[in-house]
Design a protein around this motif. Structure first.
Motif, short mmCIF file in Angstrom:
data_model
loop_
_atom_site.label_atom_id
_atom_site.label_comp_id
_atom_site.label_asym_id
_atom_site.label_seq_id
_atom_site.Cartn_x
_atom_site.Cartn_y
_atom_site.Cartn_z
N LEU A 53 -45.06 -63.85 -95.57
CA LEU A 53 -44.66 -65.23 -95.84
C LEU A 53 -43.43 -65.53 -95.00
O LEU A 53 -42.43 -64.82 -95.07
CB LEU A 53 -44.33 -65.40 -97.32
N ALA A 54 -43.48 -66.58 -94.20
CA ALA A 54 -42.36 -66.97 -93.35
C ALA A 54 -41.84 -68.33 -93.80
O ALA A 54 -42.64 -69.27 -94.01
CB ALA A 54 -42.79 -67.02 -91.89
N GLY A 55 -40.54 -68.45 -93.95
CA GLY A 55 -39.95 -69.71 -94.40
C GLY A 55 -39.01 -70.30 -93.37
O GLY A 55 -38.45 -69.58 -92.53
N SER A 56 -38.82 -71.62 -93.44
CA SER A 56 -37.96 -72.31 -92.47
C SER A 56 -37.13 -73.41 -93.13
O SER A 56 -36.85 -74.44 -92.52
CB SER A 56 -38.81 -72.90 -91.34
N VAL A 57 -36.74 -73.19 -94.40
CA VAL A 57 -35.92 -74.15 -95.14
C VAL A 57 -34.73 -73.40 -95.74
O VAL A 57 -34.89 -72.35 -96.36
CB VAL A 57 -36.71 -74.83 -96.26
N ASP A 58 -33.53 -73.94 -95.55
CA ASP A 58 -32.33 -73.31 -96.10
C ASP A 58 -32.22 -73.55 -97.60
O ASP A 58 -32.60 -74.60 -98.12
CB ASP A 58 -31.08 -73.88 -95.44
N GLY A 59 -31.63 -72.57 -98.30
CA GLY A 59 -31.17 -72.76 -99.66
C GLY A 59 -32.22 -72.86 -100.73
O GLY A 59 -31.97 -73.43 -101.80
N LEU A 60 -33.40 -72.30 -100.51
CA LEU A 60 -34.44 -72.34 -101.53
C LEU A 60 -34.18 -71.29 -102.61
O LEU A 60 -33.60 -70.24 -102.36
CB LEU A 60 -35.81 -72.07 -100.92
N THR A 61 -34.65 -71.59 -103.83
CA THR A 61 -34.71 -70.61 -104.91
C THR A 61 -36.17 -70.24 -105.12
O THR A 61 -37.02 -71.12 -105.24
CB THR A 61 -34.12 -71.18 -106.21
N ILE A 62 -36.45 -68.94 -105.15
CA ILE A 62 -37.80 -68.46 -105.41
C ILE A 62 -37.83 -67.94 -106.84
O ILE A 62 -37.12 -66.99 -107.19
CB ILE A 62 -38.21 -67.34 -104.44
N ASP A 63 -38.65 -68.57 -107.69
CA ASP A 63 -38.72 -68.26 -109.11
C ASP A 63 -40.13 -67.77 -109.43
O ASP A 63 -41.11 -68.51 -109.25
CB ASP A 63 -38.38 -69.51 -109.93
N GLY A 64 -40.25 -66.53 -109.92
CA GLY A 64 -41.57 -65.95 -110.13
C GLY A 64 -42.33 -66.49 -111.32
O GLY A 64 -43.56 -66.44 -111.34
N THR A 65 -41.62 -67.02 -112.32
CA THR A 65 -42.30 -67.55 -113.50
C THR A 65 -41.30 -68.27 -114.40
O THR A 65 -40.11 -68.00 -114.36
CB THR A 65 -43.00 -66.45 -114.31
N SER A 83 -44.10 -56.91 -94.15
CA SER A 83 -42.98 -57.47 -94.91
C SER A 83 -43.45 -58.65 -95.75
O SER A 83 -44.43 -59.33 -95.42
CB SER A 83 -41.86 -57.91 -93.96
N ILE A 84 -42.77 -58.89 -96.87
CA ILE A 84 -43.23 -59.90 -97.82
C ILE A 84 -42.69 -61.29 -97.50
O ILE A 84 -43.47 -62.23 -97.35
CB ILE A 84 -42.85 -59.47 -99.25
N LEU A 85 -41.38 -61.45 -97.39
CA LEU A 85 -40.79 -62.77 -97.17
C LEU A 85 -39.77 -62.70 -96.03
O LEU A 85 -38.74 -62.04 -96.16
CB LEU A 85 -40.10 -63.26 -98.44
N ASP A 86 -40.06 -63.37 -94.94
CA ASP A 86 -39.18 -63.39 -93.78
C ASP A 86 -38.63 -64.80 -93.60
O ASP A 86 -39.32 -65.69 -93.11
CB ASP A 86 -39.94 -62.94 -92.53
N MET A 87 -37.37 -64.99 -93.99
CA MET A 87 -36.72 -66.28 -93.83
C MET A 87 -35.98 -66.38 -92.49
O MET A 87 -35.41 -67.42 -92.18
CB MET A 87 -35.73 -66.52 -94.97
N GLY A 88 -35.98 -65.31 -91.71
CA GLY A 88 -35.34 -65.34 -90.40
C GLY A 88 -33.88 -65.72 -90.50
O GLY A 88 -33.10 -65.08 -91.20
N THR A 89 -33.49 -66.78 -89.84
CA THR A 89 -32.10 -67.23 -89.84
C THR A 89 -31.80 -68.22 -90.95
O THR A 89 -30.71 -68.79 -91.00
CB THR A 89 -31.75 -67.88 -88.49
N TYR A 90 -32.75 -68.43 -91.87
CA TYR A 90 -32.55 -69.36 -92.97
C TYR A 90 -32.05 -68.62 -94.22
O TYR A 90 -32.38 -67.45 -94.44
CB TYR A 90 -33.84 -70.12 -93.28
N SER A 91 -31.31 -69.33 -95.06
CA SER A 91 -30.70 -68.73 -96.24
C SER A 91 -31.61 -68.87 -97.47
O SER A 91 -32.57 -69.64 -97.48
CB SER A 91 -29.36 -69.42 -96.53
N LEU A 92 -31.27 -68.12 -98.50
CA LEU A 92 -31.87 -68.27 -99.82
C LEU A 92 -30.75 -68.55 -100.82
O LEU A 92 -29.65 -68.00 -100.70
CB LEU A 92 -32.61 -67.01 -100.24
N ALA A 93 -31.05 -69.38 -101.82
CA ALA A 93 -30.08 -69.60 -102.89
C ALA A 93 -30.17 -68.46 -103.89
O ALA A 93 -29.22 -67.72 -104.10
CB ALA A 93 -30.30 -70.94 -103.57
#
Length: 280
Positions: A53-65, A83-93
């Motif tokens: 999974l590749a993402g391209s948005v800053d500041g996301l929250t990933i909530d499993g349930t 690999s499961i989640l590759d956000m590259g140069t983007y951040s996660l909240a």
């Protein structure tokens, strides 16, 4: 689908891999992506992934349930892992209420997650049997700059490996400004391995910030291994904070220095109620 939580913050509900991939690239910065089991809403969702999974948005929250005391699960196939989640140069909240298992970063960082920064920590989550052979490291999670917030509420890092580099479970390439705080559920770093430094966790810079309540509290660093320094935990800079009650460092091994903990600078807080046993 999505629901509005607060002004400017939406929660996008996803039911499968395709939906999740879409929202990782089309949701707005600061939004929440929530996994939901459409066929059985009373049970968490498990997704056996077919690709990274590749993402391209800053500041996301990933909530499993949204189901209390349960987690959604993202897995990479053991027969041919990626690999499961590759956000590259983007951040996660924040990462919460989720398991990420069996990811392999290969020559990339982060067997489970690669991101530029995490700003609001990890809550009620597990990372098991993830690995990377990248020379930098990060068996489960690779953070290229800073990590903020709490690792809390029942978090497990089990049997993750940095086959090269540092950080068997977590590699933070900058400062860690939060806390490892087991309030509401112990935090475990168990049986993780790094070829270089930080069998459990590696922080290149400082752990904590001046004036903050950074601490390691109610957790276990057990049976982690480092090929160089810091079998359980490696901090390259200053440890600003406390090693506080019910923090156990047991059975960790470093081939060079600091079987339990290696700190390159000084510890400016205290060490109290934290047993160090059987470290080598």
């Amino acid at each position: 689908t999505f629901v509005v939580d607060n002004i400017g913050i939406d929660t996008y509900v996803v039911n499968n891999e395709s939906d999740l991939s879409t929202q990782l690239n089309s949701a707005a910065s600061g939004d929440v992506i929530l996994l939901e089991n459409a066929s059985n809403p009373s049970a968490p969702l498990t997704i056996n992934l077919t690709g990274t999974l590749a993402g391209s948005v800053d500041g996301l929250t990933i909530d499993g349930t949204s189901i209390p005391n349960r987690v959604g699960i993202l897995t990479s196939p053991q027969s041919s892992p990626f690999s499961i989640l590759d956000m590259g140069t983007y951040s996660l909240a924040q990462i919460r209420n989720i398991e990420m298992n069996d990811g392999s970063g290969g020559a990339n960082q982060g067997g489970a997650i690669t991101t530029s920064s995490i700003t609001n920590g990890i809550q009620n989550a597990a990372f098991r049997r993830n690995s990377t052979s990248n020379g930098t490291g990060g068996g489960a999670i690779y953070v290229s700059s800073s990590f903020g917030g709490l690792i809390t509420g029942g978090v497990h890092f089990d049997s993750n490996k940095a086959l090269q580099g540092s950080g068997g479970a977590i590699h933070v390439n900058g400062d860690f400004s939060g806390s490892v705080d087991g309030t509401g559920g112990d935090v475990h770093f168990d049986r993780n391995e790094a070829a270089a430094n930080g069998g459990g966790m590696y922080v290149r810079g400082n752990f904590g910030t001046t004036g903050s309540d950074s601490r390691i509290y109610t957790n276990n660093f057990a049976n982690n291994k480092a090929g160089q320094d810091g079998g359980g935990l490696y901090v390259g800079g200053i440890f600003i904070g406390d090693l506080a009650a019910y923090s156990f460092f047991d059975g960790n091994t470093a081939d060079r220095n600091g079987g339990g903990i290696f700190v390159g600078g000084v510890i400016t807080g205290g060490i109290h109620g934290s047993p160090f046993t059987n470290n080598t």
